[in-house]
Design a protein around this motif. Structure first.
Motif, short mmCIF file in Angstrom:
data_model
loop_
_atom_site.label_atom_id
_atom_site.label_comp_id
_atom_site.label_asym_id
_atom_site.label_seq_id
_atom_site.Cartn_x
_atom_site.Cartn_y
_atom_site.Cartn_z
N LYS A 11 0.84 -1.20 0.00
CA LYS A 11 0.00 0.00 0.00
C LYS A 11 0.87 1.24 0.00
CE LYS A 11 -3.91 -2.07 2.47
NZ LYS A 11 -3.49 -3.45 2.27
N GLY A 12 0.32 2.34 -0.49
CA GLY A 12 1.05 3.60 -0.45
C GLY A 12 1.14 4.27 -1.80
N ILE A 13 2.24 4.97 -2.03
CA ILE A 13 2.42 5.76 -3.25
C ILE A 13 3.20 4.94 -4.27
CG2 ILE A 13 3.45 7.86 -4.19
CD1 ILE A 13 3.14 9.09 -1.38
N LEU A 14 2.65 4.84 -5.48
CA LEU A 14 3.26 4.06 -6.55
C LEU A 14 4.06 4.97 -7.47
CD1 LEU A 14 0.09 1.97 -7.49
CD2 LEU A 14 1.87 1.39 -5.82
N GLY A 15 5.24 4.50 -7.89
CA GLY A 15 6.08 5.27 -8.80
C GLY A 15 5.89 4.83 -10.24
N PHE A 16 5.64 5.79 -11.11
CA PHE A 16 5.47 5.52 -12.54
C PHE A 16 6.54 6.28 -13.32
CE2 PHE A 16 1.61 3.81 -11.06
CZ PHE A 16 1.00 3.10 -12.08
N PRO A 17 7.70 5.64 -13.57
CA PRO A 17 8.77 6.33 -14.29
C PRO A 17 8.34 6.75 -15.70
CG PRO A 17 9.55 4.27 -13.31
CD PRO A 17 8.06 4.27 -13.19
N VAL A 18 8.90 7.86 -16.15
CA VAL A 18 8.70 8.28 -17.54
C VAL A 18 9.71 7.53 -18.41
CG1 VAL A 18 7.90 10.57 -16.87
CG2 VAL A 18 10.33 10.20 -17.36
N GLY A 50 6.88 1.39 -18.09
CA GLY A 50 6.27 1.22 -19.40
C GLY A 50 4.76 1.29 -19.37
N CYS A 51 4.22 2.14 -18.52
CA CYS A 51 2.76 2.32 -18.46
C CYS A 51 2.40 3.66 -19.09
CB CYS A 51 2.30 2.22 -17.01
SG CYS A 51 2.58 0.60 -16.27
N GLY A 52 1.31 4.28 -18.65
CA GLY A 52 0.86 5.51 -19.29
C GLY A 52 1.88 6.63 -19.27
N SER A 53 2.45 6.90 -18.10
CA SER A 53 3.44 7.97 -18.00
C SER A 53 4.73 7.59 -18.70
CB SER A 53 3.73 8.31 -16.54
OG SER A 53 4.21 7.18 -15.85
N GLY A 54 4.93 6.31 -18.97
CA GLY A 54 6.10 5.83 -19.70
C GLY A 54 5.86 5.75 -21.20
N GLU A 55 4.74 6.32 -21.66
CA GLU A 55 4.39 6.36 -23.10
C GLU A 55 4.35 4.95 -23.70
OE1 GLU A 55 6.00 9.81 -25.35
OE2 GLU A 55 7.04 10.30 -23.47
N PHE A 56 3.65 4.07 -23.00
CA PHE A 56 3.48 2.67 -23.43
C PHE A 56 3.10 2.56 -24.90
CE2 PHE A 56 0.28 -0.60 -24.29
CZ PHE A 56 0.96 -1.77 -23.98
N GLN A 57 2.18 3.43 -25.33
CA GLN A 57 1.64 3.32 -26.69
C GLN A 57 2.67 3.59 -27.77
OE1 GLN A 57 1.14 5.98 -24.72
NE2 GLN A 57 1.99 7.59 -26.00
N SER A 58 3.81 4.17 -27.39
CA SER A 58 4.81 4.58 -28.38
C SER A 58 6.07 3.72 -28.36
CB SER A 58 5.21 6.05 -28.14
OG SER A 58 4.09 6.90 -28.28
#
Length: 311
Positions: A11-18, A50-58
């Motif tokens: 639980k807590g704050i998740l990190g989403f690298p760019v 490699g999720c949304g903030s990591g521009e997965f789609q690209s």
């Protein structure tokens, strides 16, 4: 199951690298590793690469592997690593298998490509991905992949499914799902700039959230979340006025700023990620960049880094 044999989720704050890009368009490996190392040292509960903030789609297949390898290596087994999987069903299954091969702990299931599916179709999409590996899986409620209560409940028959992340904001549906399934899943707030909505989500049992600003001012994320949990309403309100709402106001000025504004914030705070994003995203305009600089200047004056010890 996950690499350590666990089905639990912190639980807590998740990190989403760019995903930092060089001017040539290639992934900037050095900047990527620095971003990951920074988040691990700032004690995020998990890395989502490699999720949304990591521009997965690209991302191309080789780049996708490159990101996962960097995250698994950079996590140093201190935090679990989750990947983004999605798109067409064949690609999603392949990405889940690659994630397992490279040592990730699990993955976040992003929406399937384009199609507005019926619940039965969405169920079979997700159950196909989930059953393809033993990794932990998290479903993501947003866009064209919105599951009703019955569909989520059917998917919980798979022990690999450990969580649901909500990026939709339908609070009536959230109440129905959380009250039906209780503690069977971990509930994660995945709304754009989740700090804005976290007080409402927290009362529903969402004790985990993805924080965009944790990429550049994680100590403020911690101060905010601790104040929220301790019901320090005055401190929460002050953080809204000083930091959260001003940044959110800038974020809403252009489509795609949910990603490119993170890179701008990181650059302002001295991290070498640059501002390059891949189309159809656009970089932050100069005027908005200056606005963000001013907000962050005020934020650092009022909430200096020494406050990290408050968490």
């Amino acid at each position: 199951m996950s690499q350590d044999g666990s089905r639990s989720f912190p639980k807590g704050i998740l990190g989403f690298p760019v995903t930092p890009f060089k001017e040539s368009g290639e992934v900037d490996q050095n900047a990527l590793e620095q971003n990951i190392d920074f988040l691990v040292k700032e004690d995020v509960s998990a890395l989502f690469i490699g999720c949304g903030s990591g521009e997965f789609q690209s991302l191309g297949e080789k780049e996708y592997r490159q990101l996962i390898e960097a995250a698994v290596h950079g996590s140093k087994n201190k935090v679990p690593v989750y990947t983004g999987v999605g798109g067409n069903i064949k690609e999603a299954v392949k990405q889940a298998e690659v994630s397992e091969e490279l040592g990730a702990d699990g993955y976040l299931m992003l929406p399937p490509y384009l199609i507005q599916g019926e619940q039965e179709g969405l169920y079979h999409y997700f159950e196909t991905v989930i059953s393809s590996t033993e990794l932990n899986a998290v479903v993501y409620q947003r866009n064209n992949a919105v599951l009703d209560v019955d569909t989520v409940e059917r998917l919980t028959a798979f022990p690999q499914l450990i969580g649901m992340k909500d990026g939709l904001g339908n609070m009536e549906l959230n109440v129905e799902i959380t009250q039906t399934l209780g503690s069977r899943l971990e509930w994660m707030n995945g709304m754009p700039f989740a700090e804005v909505t976290m007080p409402a989500y927290y009362k529903l049992g969402f004790e985990t959230y993805s924080s965009a600003i944790s990429n550049y001012i994680p100590h403020i994320s911690r101060i905010f979340f601790e104040a929220l949990k301790k019901e320090q309403h005055d401190k929460v309100q002050q953080l809204y006025q000083d930091v959260i709402l001003p940044i959110n106001h800038i974020r809403k000025k252009r489509k795609g700023y949910a990603v490119s504004l993170i890179k701008a914030g990181m650059e302002i705070m001295g991290m070498p990620v640059g501002q390059a994003v891949r189309p159809p995203l656009v970089p932050v305009e100069k005027e908005h960049y200056t606005e963000l600089e001013n907000v962050l200047k005020t934020a650092m004056e009022k909430y200096p880094l020494k406050n990290k010890q408050e968490g």
